[in-house]
Design a protein around this motif. Structure first.
Motif, PDB file in Angstrom:
ATOM      1  N   THR A 309       0.891  -1.246   0.009  1.00  0.00           N
ATOM      2  CA  THR A 309      -0.101  -0.015  -0.082  1.00  0.00           C
ATOM      3  C   THR A 309       0.775   1.247  -0.045  1.00  0.00           C
ATOM      4  OG1 THR A 309      -0.242  -0.283   2.448  1.00  0.00           O
ATOM      5  CG2 THR A 309      -2.067  -1.153   0.999  1.00  0.00           C
ATOM      6  N   ALA A 310       1.956   1.351   0.848  1.00  0.00           N
ATOM      7  CA  ALA A 310       2.733   2.330   0.704  1.00  0.00           C
ATOM      8  C   ALA A 310       3.709   2.515  -0.544  1.00  0.00           C
ATOM      9  CB  ALA A 310       3.735   2.178   1.835  1.00  0.00           C
ATOM     10  N   LEU A 311       4.062   1.416  -0.892  1.00  0.00           N
ATOM     11  CA  LEU A 311       4.883   1.442  -2.392  1.00  0.00           C
ATOM     12  C   LEU A 311       3.870   2.124  -3.386  1.00  0.00           C
ATOM     13  CD1 LEU A 311       7.528   0.242  -3.677  1.00  0.00           C
ATOM     14  CD2 LEU A 311       5.821  -1.439  -4.606  1.00  0.00           C
ATOM     15  N   TRP A 312       2.741   1.560  -3.393  1.00  0.00           N
ATOM     16  CA  TRP A 312       1.917   2.144  -4.660  1.00  0.00           C
ATOM     17  C   TRP A 312       1.451   3.641  -4.644  1.00  0.00           C
ATOM     18  CZ3 TRP A 312       0.749   0.943  -9.229  1.00  0.00           C
ATOM     19  CH2 TRP A 312      -0.451   1.399  -9.991  1.00  0.00           C
ATOM     20  N   LYS A 313       1.466   3.790  -3.147  1.00  0.00           N
ATOM     21  CA  LYS A 313       0.967   5.426  -2.800  1.00  0.00           C
ATOM     22  C   LYS A 313       1.962   6.370  -3.426  1.00  0.00           C
ATOM     23  CE  LYS A 313      -0.894   8.335   0.715  1.00  0.00           C
ATOM     24  NZ  LYS A 313      -1.234   8.452   2.282  1.00  0.00           N
ATOM     25  N   THR A 314       3.222   5.710  -3.023  1.00  0.00           N
ATOM     26  CA  THR A 314       4.423   6.598  -3.440  1.00  0.00           C
ATOM     27  C   THR A 314       4.485   6.396  -5.156  1.00  0.00           C
ATOM     28  OG1 THR A 314       5.548   5.804  -1.181  1.00  0.00           O
ATOM     29  CG2 THR A 314       6.994   6.934  -3.041  1.00  0.00           C
ATOM     30  N   PHE A 315       4.423   5.442  -5.916  1.00  0.00           N
ATOM     31  CA  PHE A 315       4.773   5.465  -7.252  1.00  0.00           C
ATOM     32  C   PHE A 315       3.614   5.294  -8.073  1.00  0.00           C
ATOM     33  CE2 PHE A 315       8.454   3.675  -4.950  1.00  0.00           C
ATOM     34  CZ  PHE A 315       9.520   4.279  -5.556  1.00  0.00           C
ATOM     35  N   LYS A 316       2.320   5.549  -7.630  1.00  0.00           N
ATOM     36  CA  LYS A 316       1.282   5.318  -8.481  1.00  0.00           C
ATOM     37  C   LYS A 316       1.303   6.468  -9.366  1.00  0.00           C
ATOM     38  CE  LYS A 316      -3.761   5.178  -8.636  1.00  0.00           C
ATOM     39  NZ  LYS A 316      -5.198   5.343  -7.997  1.00  0.00           N
ATOM     40  N   ASP A 317       1.622   7.730  -9.100  1.00  0.00           N
ATOM     41  CA  ASP A 317       1.793   8.891 -10.270  1.00  0.00           C
ATOM     42  C   ASP A 317       2.649   8.545 -11.139  1.00  0.00           C
ATOM     43  OD1 ASP A 317      -0.447  10.138  -8.812  1.00  0.00           O
ATOM     44  OD2 ASP A 317       0.999  11.404  -7.524  1.00  0.00           O
ATOM     45  N   GLU A 318       3.850   8.206 -10.702  1.00  0.00           N
ATOM     46  CA  GLU A 318       4.856   7.839 -11.828  1.00  0.00           C
ATOM     47  C   GLU A 318       4.389   6.768 -12.768  1.00  0.00           C
ATOM     48  OE1 GLU A 318       7.625   9.414 -12.083  1.00  0.00           O
ATOM     49  OE2 GLU A 318       8.227  10.483 -10.117  1.00  0.00           O
ATOM     50  N   PHE A 319       3.888   5.794 -12.149  1.00  0.00           N
ATOM     51  CA  PHE A 319       3.485   4.692 -13.090  1.00  0.00           C
ATOM     52  C   PHE A 319       2.404   5.149 -13.991  1.00  0.00           C
ATOM     53  CE2 PHE A 319       0.640   1.105 -13.980  1.00  0.00           C
ATOM     54  CZ  PHE A 319       1.502   0.197 -13.997  1.00  0.00           C
ATOM     55  N   GLU A 320       1.392   5.980 -13.642  1.00  0.00           N
ATOM     56  CA  GLU A 320       0.279   6.712 -14.641  1.00  0.00           C
ATOM     57  C   GLU A 320       1.010   7.566 -15.494  1.00  0.00           C
ATOM     58  OE1 GLU A 320      -2.722   5.724 -14.682  1.00  0.00           O
ATOM     59  OE2 GLU A 320      -2.740   4.723 -12.874  1.00  0.00           O
ATOM     60  N   ASN A 321       2.164   8.407 -15.088  1.00  0.00           N
ATOM     61  CA  ASN A 321       2.968   9.227 -16.249  1.00  0.00           C
ATOM     62  C   ASN A 321       3.689   8.594 -17.252  1.00  0.00           C
ATOM     63  OD1 ASN A 321       3.513  11.921 -16.726  1.00  0.00           O
ATOM     64  ND2 ASN A 321       5.463  11.741 -15.699  1.00  0.00           N
ATOM     65  N   GLU A 322       3.711   7.140 -16.951  1.00  0.00           N
ATOM     66  CA  GLU A 322       4.602   6.479 -18.152  1.00  0.00           C
ATOM     67  C   GLU A 322       3.911   6.624 -19.438  1.00  0.00           C
ATOM     68  OE1 GLU A 322       7.652   5.063 -18.419  1.00  0.00           O
ATOM     69  OE2 GLU A 322       7.880   5.788 -16.420  1.00  0.00           O
ATOM     70  N   LYS A 323       2.698   6.909 -19.684  1.00  0.00           N
ATOM     71  CA  LYS A 323       2.107   6.859 -21.020  1.00  0.00           C
ATOM     72  C   LYS A 323       2.279   8.176 -21.750  1.00  0.00           C
ATOM     73  CE  LYS A 323      -2.438   8.525 -19.094  1.00  0.00           C
ATOM     74  NZ  LYS A 323      -2.651   7.901 -17.735  1.00  0.00           N
ATOM     75  N   ASN A 324       2.829   9.087 -21.003  1.00  0.00           N
ATOM     76  CA  ASN A 324       3.349  10.691 -21.578  1.00  0.00           C
ATOM     77  C   ASN A 324       4.801  10.408 -22.113  1.00  0.00           C
ATOM     78  OD1 ASN A 324       0.728  11.510 -20.947  1.00  0.00           O
ATOM     79  ND2 ASN A 324       1.363  12.039 -18.947  1.00  0.00           N
ATOM     80  N   MET A 325       5.535   9.333 -21.706  1.00  0.00           N
ATOM     81  CA  MET A 325       6.828   9.106 -21.871  1.00  0.00           C
ATOM     82  C   MET A 325       7.225   8.338 -23.005  1.00  0.00           C
ATOM     83  SD  MET A 325       8.545  10.552 -19.576  1.00  0.00           S
ATOM     84  CE  MET A 325       8.811  11.227 -18.037  1.00  0.00           C
ATOM     85  N   LEU A 326       8.350   8.107 -23.563  1.00  0.00           N
ATOM     86  CA  LEU A 326       8.827   7.379 -24.733  1.00  0.00           C
ATOM     87  C   LEU A 326       8.360   5.968 -24.460  1.00  0.00           C
ATOM     88  CD1 LEU A 326      11.261   7.155 -27.158  1.00  0.00           C
ATOM     89  CD2 LEU A 326      12.124   5.898 -25.412  1.00  0.00           C
ATOM     90  N   GLY A 327       7.793   5.332 -25.429  1.00  0.00           N
ATOM     91  CA  GLY A 327       7.405   3.852 -25.520  1.00  0.00           C
ATOM     92  C   GLY A 327       6.035   3.811 -24.946  1.00  0.00           C
ATOM     93  N   GLY A 328       5.354   4.868 -24.515  1.00  0.00           N
ATOM     94  CA  GLY A 328       3.961   4.933 -24.272  1.00  0.00           C
ATOM     95  C   GLY A 328       3.725   4.068 -22.553  1.00  0.00           C
ATOM     96  N   SER A 329       2.711   3.999 -22.385  1.00  0.00           N
ATOM     97  CA  SER A 329       2.316   3.311 -20.935  1.00  0.00           C
ATOM     98  C   SER A 329       2.832   1.918 -20.970  1.00  0.00           C
ATOM     99  CB  SER A 329       0.787   3.335 -20.765  1.00  0.00           C
ATOM    100  OG  SER A 329       0.137   2.565 -21.794  1.00  0.00           O
ATOM    101  N   LEU A 330       3.000   1.313 -19.785  1.00  0.00           N
ATOM    102  CA  LEU A 330       3.246   0.079 -19.559  1.00  0.00           C
ATOM    103  C   LEU A 330       2.179  -0.992 -19.911  1.00  0.00           C
ATOM    104  CD1 LEU A 330       5.145   0.678 -16.063  1.00  0.00           C
ATOM    105  CD2 LEU A 330       6.199   0.422 -18.159  1.00  0.00           C
ATOM    106  N   SER A 331       2.278  -2.376 -19.889  1.00  0.00           N
ATOM    107  CA  SER A 331       1.203  -3.176 -20.470  1.00  0.00           C
ATOM    108  C   SER A 331       0.076  -2.972 -19.416  1.00  0.00           C
ATOM    109  CB  SER A 331       1.692  -4.311 -20.642  1.00  0.00           C
ATOM    110  OG  SER A 331       2.001  -4.951 -19.139  1.00  0.00           O
ATOM    111  N   GLU A 332      -1.148  -3.614 -20.075  1.00  0.00           N
ATOM    112  CA  GLU A 332      -2.482  -3.521 -19.214  1.00  0.00           C
ATOM    113  C   GLU A 332      -2.254  -4.473 -17.976  1.00  0.00           C
ATOM    114  OE1 GLU A 332      -5.224  -5.278 -21.875  1.00  0.00           O
ATOM    115  OE2 GLU A 332      -4.763  -3.578 -23.414  1.00  0.00           O
ATOM    116  N   LYS A 333      -1.311  -5.311 -17.945  1.00  0.00           N
ATOM    117  CA  LYS A 333      -1.295  -6.337 -16.824  1.00  0.00           C
ATOM    118  C   LYS A 333      -0.322  -5.832 -15.778  1.00  0.00           C
ATOM    119  CE  LYS A 333      -1.382 -10.752 -16.853  1.00  0.00           C
ATOM    120  NZ  LYS A 333      -0.196 -11.627 -16.806  1.00  0.00           N
TER     121      LYS A 333
END
Length: 443
Positions: A309-333
C-alpha cells in the motif's frame, strides 16, 4: 498521353535495329546505350504503355546481354517517381519486377522494387498483402547489397509482420539480424575487396545509419516482447537503446529510457539475469537524476518486507505518468504484475529470516488472505524460485530442505571441524599472551 505515335515508333524501330547489331556483335556499351535510349524516348514522349512493352520486349530478346538488362532496369527505376498517376506507377513496378525475377544480377534492384510496391500496398491499407509481398525476398543472401540496406529491409519485413500481428514470422525474421552486427566499428568495415570478390554497392541515401537502425531494431523487439509480456527481454532492449551514444548524451532521451529500464526490472520475475541487471543499473550514476526510481530499485535489493500500500501510494503517479513518456504506457497487466512481484519479493525475504512460520503470520506479513498467500507460495515452489513445504492441517510453512542422514553427518562433521579449529586458535592466542606476559615480568 502518347504523343506523336508514328514518329516515336519509327525512332524506336531504328534503335531496335541498332540494338540488335550491337547485341549480335557482343558490343556491351553499344547495346546498353541503345536500350537506355529507347526507354528515354518513351519517357520523354509520356508513352508509359509503350515503355512497359519495350522493357518486356528487350528483356526477352535472344542472347540479351546481362549488362543491358541491368542498365535498362536501373534506368526505368528512375522514372517510377515521375509517373503521372498511381496506376501507372504500380504497372511500371510490376513490369520491372517480372523482368528482374530470377536474375541474380538485378536482385538488388528487384528488392528495392518490391519494397516500393509493399509501401504502396501499405498506404492503401492492404497490410497483409504488403507483408506477403516483402517476405518473398531473402536479402540476407545478397552478396553485393550494403549491410545497412540489408538490415533496413529485414526490419521492414519484421515491422509489417508485427503490423499484421504475425508474431511467429516476425520472430523468425528478426533472428536473421544478430545484435552483434550493431557493435561493429564502421571505420574497420571499409576495406578493399579482394580479387574475385563481389563489390558491395553503396546504400541509398534514404537508408538510416547503423546506430539509427539499432534503435529501430530494438523498438521492434520491444513491440514483439510486449505481446507476450516478457518484461526481462523488454528491459534488455531498453538497456541496449540506452547504450546508444546519441541517447546517452541527451538527457531528454535517456531519462525516459532509464525510467522504462527501472519499471521493467521491477516487473521481471526474480532470476540471476534480473539480479545482475538490477545491480548494474543501481551502479549507474545517471540514476541519481531520478531518485524516486533509485529508491524503488533499492527496496528490491534490500532484504526487507515491502508494504504494498505504501509503495503503490508513492509510485502510482509515476506509473500513470509513463503513458506520456517514450514507449507509451506499460502493459495492461503491469499494475497487477507489479503487486505480484512485490509479493514474491516479500516471500523470498520471509524464507531468508524464517525456517518455520505459521501460514497466518505469512498472510499477515504479505497483507493477503491465507488462501491467497498459500497460492502465491505454491506457485513459487512450482516455478522452483523457492524451496518450501506447507503442513496444511497444522498451518505451518517450513522453508528448510529435508536432509538425509549423509547430509546431517557431513554438516555435523564440518561443525566439529570448525569447533576444533576455533579451540586450536584460542589455545595458540592464550599461549602467545602468556609468553608475552612472562617476558614483560622478566624485564
Amino acid at each position: 498521353m502518347e504523343n506523336g505515335g508514328g514518329n516515336l515508333e519509327a525512332q524506336i524501330e531504328a534503335l531496335l535495329n541498332a540494338e540488335k547489331q550491337s547485341r549480335q556483335a557482343g558490343d556491351v556499351a553499344g547495346t546498353r546505350k541503345a536500350v537506355t535510349d529507347i526507354l528515354k524516348l518513351c519517357f520523354d514522349a509520356g508513352a508509359w504503355k509503350t515503355l512497359n512493352d519495350q522493357i518486356v520486349l528487350l528483356s526477352k530478346r535472344r542472347g540479351q546481354l546481362k549488362q543491358a538488362v541491368q542498365a535498362m532496369v536501373q534506368q526505368a527505376m528512375q522514372y517510377i517517381d515521375q509517373t503521372p498517376d498511381l496506376d501507372t506507377k504500380i504497372e511500371l513496378i510490376k513490369t520491372l519486377n517480372s523482368v528482374s525475377a530470377g536474375k541474380i544480377y538485378v536482385e538488388i534492384e528487384r528488392s528495392r522494387l518490391i519494397k516500393k510496391l509493399a509501401k504502396i500496398k501499405e498506404e492503401q491499407g492492404l497490410i497483409a498483402e504488403a507483408a506477403d509481398l516483402i517476405q518473398e525476398v531473402a536479402v540476407e543472401t545478397f552478396g553485393t547489397m550494403a549491410k545497412t540496406e540489408k538490415i533496413a529491409f529485414i526490419l521492414e519485413q519484421v515491422r509489417l509482420c508485427l503490423d499484421r500481428q504475425d508474431y511467429v514470422r516476425a520472430q523468425i525474421l528478426s533472428r536473421k539480424i544478430s545484435p552483434r552486427v550493431f557493435e561493429v566499428d564502421a571505420s574497420k568495415e571499409k576495406k578493399k575487396p579482394k580479387e574475385g570478390e563481389n563489390i558491395v554497392e553503396e546504400a541509398p541515401a534514404d537508408i538510416p545509419s547503423l546506430l539509427e537502425l539499432k534503435r529501430i531494431y530494438y523498438q521492434l523487439m520491444i513491440r514483439y516482447h510486449s505481446h507476450s509480456n516478457d518484461y526481462l527481454e523488454i528491459c534488455r532492449c531498453y538497456k541496449a537503446m540506452y547504450e546508444i551514444p546519441s541517447v546517452k548524451e541527451d538527457p531528454a532521451q535517456w531519462i525516459p529510457v532509464l525510467r522504462k529500464i527501472c519499471w521493467y526490472l521491477v516487473l521481471s520475475p526474480h532470476d540471476p539475469m534480473q539480479s545482475s541487471l538490477l545491480n548494474s543499473t543501481l551502479e549507474d550514476k545517471n540514476l541519481s537524476e531520478i531518485p524516486h526510481f533509485r529508491l524503488l530499485l533499492k527496496q528490491l535489493v534490500t532484504m526487507e518486507v515491502i508494504q504494498w500500500t505504501a509503495l503503490w501510494k508513492t509510485f502510482k503517479d509515476e506509473f500513470e505518468n509513463e503513458k506520456n513518456m517514450l514507449g507509451g504506457s506499460l502493459s495492461e497487466k503491469a499494475a497487477e504484475d507489479l503487486r505480484l512481484r512485490v509479493t514474491e519479493h516479500n516471500i523470498i525475504v520471509i524464507s531468508k529470516y524464517y525456517s518455520r512460520i505459521t501460514l497466518k503470520r505469512v498472510a499477515d506479513l504479505l497483507c493477503l488472505g491465507i488462501q491467497e498467500a498459500e497460492k502465491h507460495l505454491s506457485d513459487m515452489v512450482v516455478s522452483k524460485a523457492l524451496i518450501a513445504k506447507i503442513d496444511r492441517p497444522m498451518g505451518i510453512v517450513c522453508f528448510q530442505t529435508a536432509k538425509d542422514s549423509n547430509d546431517i553427518l557431513n554438516s555435523w562433521s564440518m561443525n566439529l571441524e570448525k569447533l576444533l579449529d576455533l579451540v586450536e586458535k584460542s589455545c595458540h592466542q592464550i599461549h602467545k599472551e602468556t609468553m608475552v606476559h612472562k617476558a614483560a615480568l622478566r624485564v
